[in-house]
Scaffold this motif. Structure first.
Motif, PDB file in Angstrom:
ATOM      1  N   LEU A  25       0.826  -1.210   0.000  1.00 19.50           N
ATOM      2  CA  LEU A  25       0.000   0.000   0.000  1.00 19.50           C
ATOM      3  C   LEU A  25       0.863   1.263   0.000  1.00 19.50           C
ATOM      4  N   MET A  26       1.929   1.265   0.779  1.00 22.75           N
ATOM      5  CA  MET A  26       2.823   2.421   0.794  1.00 22.75           C
ATOM      6  C   MET A  26       3.477   2.626  -0.566  1.00 22.75           C
ATOM      7  N   ALA A  27       3.869   1.532  -1.213  1.00 22.30           N
ATOM      8  CA  ALA A  27       4.487   1.632  -2.537  1.00 22.30           C
ATOM      9  C   ALA A  27       3.487   2.186  -3.552  1.00 22.30           C
ATOM     10  N   ARG A  28       2.250   1.752  -3.476  1.00 20.78           N
ATOM     11  CA  ARG A  28       1.223   2.269  -4.395  1.00 20.78           C
ATOM     12  C   ARG A  28       0.974   3.748  -4.158  1.00 20.78           C
ATOM     13  N   ARG A  29       0.923   4.158  -2.899  1.00 18.05           N
ATOM     14  CA  ARG A  29       0.711   5.580  -2.596  1.00 18.05           C
ATOM     15  C   ARG A  29       1.847   6.422  -3.138  1.00 18.05           C
ATOM     16  N   ARG A  30       3.072   5.955  -2.939  1.00 23.71           N
ATOM     17  CA  ARG A  30       4.225   6.694  -3.460  1.00 23.71           C
ATOM     18  C   ARG A  30       4.173   6.781  -4.971  1.00 23.71           C
ATOM     19  N   GLN A  31       3.752   5.701  -5.607  1.00 24.42           N
ATOM     20  CA  GLN A  31       3.688   5.672  -7.058  1.00 24.42           C
ATOM     21  C   GLN A  31       2.628   6.647  -7.565  1.00 24.42           C
ATOM     22  N   ILE A  32       1.520   6.766  -6.848  1.00 22.10           N
ATOM     23  CA  ILE A  32       0.458   7.681  -7.246  1.00 22.10           C
ATOM     24  C   ILE A  32       0.886   9.118  -6.996  1.00 22.10           C
ATOM     25  N   GLU A  33       1.538   9.381  -5.873  1.00 19.64           N
ATOM     26  CA  GLU A  33       1.932  10.743  -5.517  1.00 19.64           C
ATOM     27  C   GLU A  33       3.037  11.265  -6.413  1.00 19.64           C
ATOM     28  N   GLU A  34       3.987  10.444  -6.782  1.00 20.97           N
ATOM     29  CA  GLU A  34       5.111  10.882  -7.595  1.00 20.97           C
ATOM     30  C   GLU A  34       4.751  10.749  -9.068  1.00 20.97           C
ATOM     31  N   PRO A  35       4.966  11.809  -9.836  1.00 18.26           N
ATOM     32  CA  PRO A  35       4.685  11.698 -11.268  1.00 18.26           C
ATOM     33  C   PRO A  35       5.670  10.748 -11.944  1.00 18.26           C
ATOM     34  N   GLY A  36       5.206  10.107 -12.969  1.00 19.46           N
ATOM     35  CA  GLY A  36       6.056   9.171 -13.677  1.00 19.46           C
ATOM     36  C   GLY A  36       7.046   9.881 -14.578  1.00 19.46           C
ATOM     37  N   VAL A  37       7.897   9.105 -15.190  1.00 19.79           N
ATOM     38  CA  VAL A  37       8.935   9.648 -16.066  1.00 19.79           C
ATOM     39  C   VAL A  37       8.296  10.371 -17.242  1.00 19.79           C
ATOM     40  N   MET A  38       7.269   9.777 -17.825  1.00 17.14           N
ATOM     41  CA  MET A  38       6.628  10.383 -18.987  1.00 17.14           C
ATOM     42  C   MET A  38       5.947  11.697 -18.601  1.00 17.14           C
ATOM     43  N   SER A  39       5.309  11.743 -17.446  1.00 18.66           N
ATOM     44  CA  SER A  39       4.659  12.972 -16.996  1.00 18.66           C
ATOM     45  C   SER A  39       5.677  14.075 -16.770  1.00 18.66           C
ATOM     46  N   ARG A  40       6.792  13.748 -16.136  1.00 16.18           N
ATOM     47  CA  ARG A  40       7.846  14.753 -15.922  1.00 16.18           C
ATOM     48  C   ARG A  40       8.412  15.243 -17.241  1.00 16.18           C
ATOM     49  N   LEU A  41       8.616  14.320 -18.179  1.00 15.54           N
ATOM     50  CA  LEU A  41       9.151  14.679 -19.485  1.00 15.54           C
ATOM     51  C   LEU A  41       8.201  15.614 -20.221  1.00 15.54           C
ATOM     52  N   LEU A  42       6.927  15.296 -20.218  1.00 14.29           N
ATOM     53  CA  LEU A  42       5.945  16.144 -20.894  1.00 14.29           C
ATOM     54  C   LEU A  42       5.830  17.505 -20.223  1.00 14.29           C
ATOM     55  N   PHE A  43       5.933  17.544 -18.895  1.00 15.34           N
ATOM     56  CA  PHE A  43       5.874  18.813 -18.185  1.00 15.34           C
ATOM     57  C   PHE A  43       7.062  19.685 -18.567  1.00 15.34           C
ATOM     58  N   ARG A  44       8.263  19.100 -18.573  1.00 18.82           N
ATOM     59  CA  ARG A  44       9.459  19.856 -18.953  1.00 18.82           C
ATOM     60  C   ARG A  44       9.370  20.337 -20.400  1.00 18.82           C
ATOM     61  N   LEU A  45       8.859  19.491 -21.284  1.00 23.61           N
ATOM     62  CA  LEU A  45       8.697  19.873 -22.679  1.00 23.61           C
ATOM     63  C   LEU A  45       7.726  21.047 -22.809  1.00 23.61           C
ATOM     64  N   GLY A  46       6.632  21.011 -22.063  1.00 25.96           N
ATOM     65  CA  GLY A  46       5.681  22.109 -22.076  1.00 25.96           C
ATOM     66  C   GLY A  46       6.295  23.405 -21.583  1.00 25.96           C
ATOM     67  N   GLU A  47       7.072  23.332 -20.508  1.00 29.77           N
ATOM     68  CA  GLU A  47       7.756  24.532 -20.006  1.00 29.77           C
ATOM     69  C   GLU A  47       8.716  25.085 -21.042  1.00 29.77           C
ATOM     70  N   TRP A  48       9.461  24.212 -21.693  1.00 33.43           N
ATOM     71  CA  TRP A  48      10.417  24.653 -22.696  1.00 33.43           C
ATOM     72  C   TRP A  48       9.704  25.311 -23.863  1.00 33.43           C
ATOM     73  N   LEU A  49       8.629  24.702 -24.343  1.00 31.85           N
ATOM     74  CA  LEU A  49       7.873  25.275 -25.450  1.00 31.85           C
ATOM     75  C   LEU A  49       7.318  26.646 -25.089  1.00 31.85           C
ATOM     76  N   GLU A  50       6.831  26.806 -23.858  1.00 33.75           N
ATOM     77  CA  GLU A  50       6.327  28.109 -23.435  1.00 33.75           C
ATOM     78  C   GLU A  50       7.436  29.154 -23.418  1.00 33.75           C
ATOM     79  N   SER A  51       8.601  28.791 -22.912  1.00 26.14           N
ATOM     80  CA  SER A  51       9.691  29.771 -22.844  1.00 26.14           C
ATOM     81  C   SER A  51      10.191  30.137 -24.239  1.00 26.14           C
ATOM     82  N   VAL A  52      10.321  29.162 -25.118  1.00 29.36           N
ATOM     83  CA  VAL A  52      10.754  29.452 -26.492  1.00 29.36           C
ATOM     84  C   VAL A  52       9.703  30.296 -27.204  1.00 29.36           C
ATOM     85  N   GLY A  53       8.445  29.993 -27.005  1.00 28.41           N
ATOM     86  CA  GLY A  53       7.382  30.781 -27.625  1.00 28.41           C
ATOM     87  C   GLY A  53       7.395  32.223 -27.143  1.00 28.41           C
TER      88      GLY A  53
END
Length: 75
Positions: A25-53
């Motif tokens: 249960l603790m492992a599942r909670r941590r997994q839900i609370e922490e964003p995954g690799v793909m989510s972090r990657l997409l977030f960083r990509l969005g930030e970069w696109l906003e700054s370049v724009g």
């Protein structure tokens, strides 16, 4: 004496199962609370696109007509 041993053995097995379930249960909670690799990657990509724009928009912002004809009418 045998009944006490069986009771203690059952209790320890039960407690071990409870600990395993709690760890899962603790492992599942941590997994839900922490964003995954793909989510972090997409977030960083969005930030970069906003700054370049924003930089492109500031660099290529068209000048207004008032600034162009500020000195007077064209000859």
């Amino acid at each position: 004496m045998m009944d006490y041993f069986i009771t203690q053995l059952a209790r320890s097995e039960y407690e071990e199962r409870i600990r395993k379930v709690e760890m899962e249960l603790m492992a599942r909670r941590r997994q839900i609370e922490e964003p995954g690799v793909m989510s972090r990657l997409l977030f960083r990509l969005g930030e970069w696109l906003e700054s370049v724009g924003a930089r492109l928009k500031a660099h290529y912002q068209p000048t207004s007509l008032r600034q162009t004809y500020h000195s007077g009418p064209a000859r």
